[in-house]
Design an enzyme around this catalytic site. Structure first.
Site, PDB file in Angstrom:
ATOM      1  N   GLU A  56      48.523  54.007  40.366  1.00 50.72           N
ATOM      2  CA  GLU A  56      47.132  53.562  40.293  1.00 50.72           C
ATOM      3  C   GLU A  56      46.238  54.262  41.307  1.00 50.72           C
ATOM      4  OE1 GLU A  56      44.568  49.383  40.718  1.00 50.72           O
ATOM      5  OE2 GLU A  56      46.621  49.505  41.463  1.00 50.72           O
ATOM      6  N   GLU A  83      41.560  41.250  37.700  1.00 49.62           N
ATOM      7  CA  GLU A  83      41.759  41.383  39.142  1.00 49.62           C
ATOM      8  C   GLU A  83      40.402  41.403  39.839  1.00 49.62           C
ATOM      9  OE1 GLU A  83      44.860  43.893  41.865  1.00 49.62           O
ATOM     10  OE2 GLU A  83      43.342  45.058  40.814  1.00 49.62           O
TER      11      GLU A  83
END
Length: 259
Positions: free
Chosen positions: A143, A240
């Site tokens: 990521e 998130e």
């Protein structure tokens, strides 16, 4: 219509962690993700998932001393042994939880280490992790994270991540595309998603600025969700974000989406 997973590290934080599973299920979520499971007993986590009819879709590999400010160690040349031990621990947890994907945070560029040396270390570690996870039937993700929120983070852009994927050369390594981080670093969300959808293994969301829920910032999420569907993404989208108030009060963005 996208499928949304509650990120229990960010959502329902008004509750103790183990109570967040029930809260997520009552709010209509069918899946959860969170940063790390390692402080909890695998049996306790598994029981919480089963009791609430939830699927665990993601967690991270161990990422060093998180409380001390570390954000991953995969690019640290002096921590290779620790990283590889963490891969084994992550596989153990993910296998117990039925979690199909694990994310690797590469970490901040260590002081005194060149970018070339950090990249070489990251590539070698990702090759190892991808191979070990493939043997366990688990997909590895990597990521990019914006350097405004985490100054010094080694991997910050989609193109940089894809170049590392190419160098690793594993079919068991995909991109985790966090819309919030991507918006802060590069924009061009729709074009990037369309171009690289075949290499994206998981998506996460938050609005910008502020990392709040969709509808609190500049990203046109109703349009973007339709675009993601049209681009062929069928996986989960992890929520998130930082709710402005209590989590349930801020879920109107989800119920307002067309079915």
């Amino acid at each position: 219509m996208p499928r949304f997973a509650a990120n229990l590290t960010m959502l329902f934080t008004e509750l103790p962690f183990m109570q967040r599973f029930e809260a997520a299920a009552k709010a209509g979520f069918k899946a959860v993700e969170y940063l790390f499971p390692y402080a909890f007993d695998k049996k306790e986590l598994t029981a919480a998932l089963r009791a609430n009819g939830l699927q665990q879709v993601l967690h991270n590999l161990p990422a060093g001393n998180w409380e001390g400010g570390e954000r991953g160690i995969a690019c640290h040349p002096d921590r290779i042994g620790e990283f590889r031990e963490g891969v084994g621990m992550a596989i153990d947890y993910a296998s117990a939880l039925g979690c199909p994907k694990l994310n690797c945070l590469l970490g901040k560029l260590p002081q005194g280490v060149s970018a070339d040396e950090a990249r070489k270390t990251a590539v070698e570690n990702l090759r190892f992790a991808a191979r070990e996870l493939q043997g366990a039937g688990i997909m590895l993700l990597v990521e990019p994270v914006n350097y405004f929120d985490i100054p010094g983070f080694f991997l910050t852009r989609t193109d940089q991540a894809l170049a590392i994927l190419d160098e690793v050369g594993s079919t068991n390594l995909l991109l985790q595309y966090d819309i919030y981080h991507a918006q802060r670093m590069e924009g061009e969300l729709a074009a990037t998603l369309t171009k690289n959808m075949a290499r994206i293994g998981h998506i996460q969301l938050a609005d910008n600025p502020g990392r709040g829920e969709p509808g609190t910032g500049e990203i046109n999420y109703p349009w973007l969700f339709k675009h993601i569907d049209a681009a062929g993404y069928t996986g989960w989208i992890g929520c998130e974000y930082k709710p402005r108030g209590e989590t349930v009060e801020g879920l109107g963005w989800r119920t307002a989406l067309p079915r």
